[in-house]
Design a protein around this motif. Sequence first.
Motif, PDB file in Angstrom:
ATOM      1  N   VAL A  57       0.820  -1.199   0.000  1.00 29.62           N
ATOM      2  CA  VAL A  57       0.000   0.000   0.000  1.00 29.62           C
ATOM      3  C   VAL A  57       0.866   1.266   0.000  1.00 29.62           C
ATOM      4  O   VAL A  57       0.539   2.255  -0.641  1.00 29.62           O
ATOM      5  CB  VAL A  57      -0.935   0.007   1.234  1.00 29.62           C
ATOM      6  CG1 VAL A  57      -1.705   1.296   1.340  1.00 29.62           C
ATOM      7  CG2 VAL A  57      -1.876  -1.180   1.193  1.00 29.62           C
ATOM      8  N   ASP A  58       1.968   1.223   0.697  1.00 26.63           N
ATOM      9  CA  ASP A  58       2.860   2.384   0.785  1.00 26.63           C
ATOM     10  C   ASP A  58       3.797   2.505  -0.406  1.00 26.63           C
ATOM     11  O   ASP A  58       4.660   3.376  -0.418  1.00 26.63           O
ATOM     12  CB  ASP A  58       3.681   2.319   2.073  1.00 26.63           C
ATOM     13  CG  ASP A  58       2.798   2.361   3.308  1.00 26.63           C
ATOM     14  OD1 ASP A  58       1.768   3.049   3.259  1.00 26.63           O
ATOM     15  OD2 ASP A  58       3.143   1.713   4.314  1.00 26.63           O
ATOM     16  N   ALA A  59       3.639   1.663  -1.407  1.00 28.02           N
ATOM     17  CA  ALA A  59       4.539   1.674  -2.561  1.00 28.02           C
ATOM     18  C   ALA A  59       4.282   2.842  -3.497  1.00 28.02           C
ATOM     19  O   ALA A  59       5.157   3.240  -4.249  1.00 28.02           O
ATOM     20  CB  ALA A  59       4.431   0.356  -3.325  1.00 28.02           C
ATOM     21  N   VAL A  60       3.088   3.400  -3.465  1.00 30.99           N
ATOM     22  CA  VAL A  60       2.732   4.497  -4.368  1.00 30.99           C
ATOM     23  C   VAL A  60       2.655   5.793  -3.571  1.00 30.99           C
ATOM     24  O   VAL A  60       1.924   5.890  -2.597  1.00 30.99           O
ATOM     25  CB  VAL A  60       1.381   4.222  -5.069  1.00 30.99           C
ATOM     26  CG1 VAL A  60       0.991   5.380  -5.953  1.00 30.99           C
ATOM     27  CG2 VAL A  60       1.452   2.944  -5.868  1.00 30.99           C
ATOM     28  N   LYS A  61       3.441   6.764  -4.013  1.00 29.78           N
ATOM     29  CA  LYS A  61       3.418   8.082  -3.383  1.00 29.78           C
ATOM     30  C   LYS A  61       3.090   9.118  -4.458  1.00 29.78           C
ATOM     31  O   LYS A  61       3.691   9.117  -5.527  1.00 29.78           O
ATOM     32  CB  LYS A  61       4.756   8.402  -2.749  1.00 29.78           C
ATOM     33  CG  LYS A  61       5.110   7.500  -1.588  1.00 29.78           C
ATOM     34  CD  LYS A  61       6.376   7.972  -0.935  1.00 29.78           C
ATOM     35  CE  LYS A  61       6.957   7.059   0.048  1.00 29.78           C
ATOM     36  NZ  LYS A  61       6.466   6.406   1.027  1.00 29.78           N
TER      37      LYS A  61
END
Length: 86
Positions: A57-61
């Motif tokens: 989930v935290d892979a896309v910023k």
Amino acid sequence: MGLFDFLKVKKNTANIAKDRLRIIIAQERSAFGGPDYLPLLRRELLEVIRKYVNVDVDAVKVDLVKEGDHDMLDISVSLPDRASAA
């Protein structure tokens, strides 16, 4: 009708409330540093990427970067290693 009623300025409470709401929204947008559509854009990008690669989930910023007079959309995707993806 009272003696001084003519001195009272009649205020349209709906317009006052609308103006206050605009101020609050502008303050919240500036406090978060970006438009309100960025979280939705991030979720939708994550869904599309997950169709092809299993990412966290935290892979896309997604960030909004200001450069002079222009706003640029900065999208960063952390892809897993090939060994862990297989």
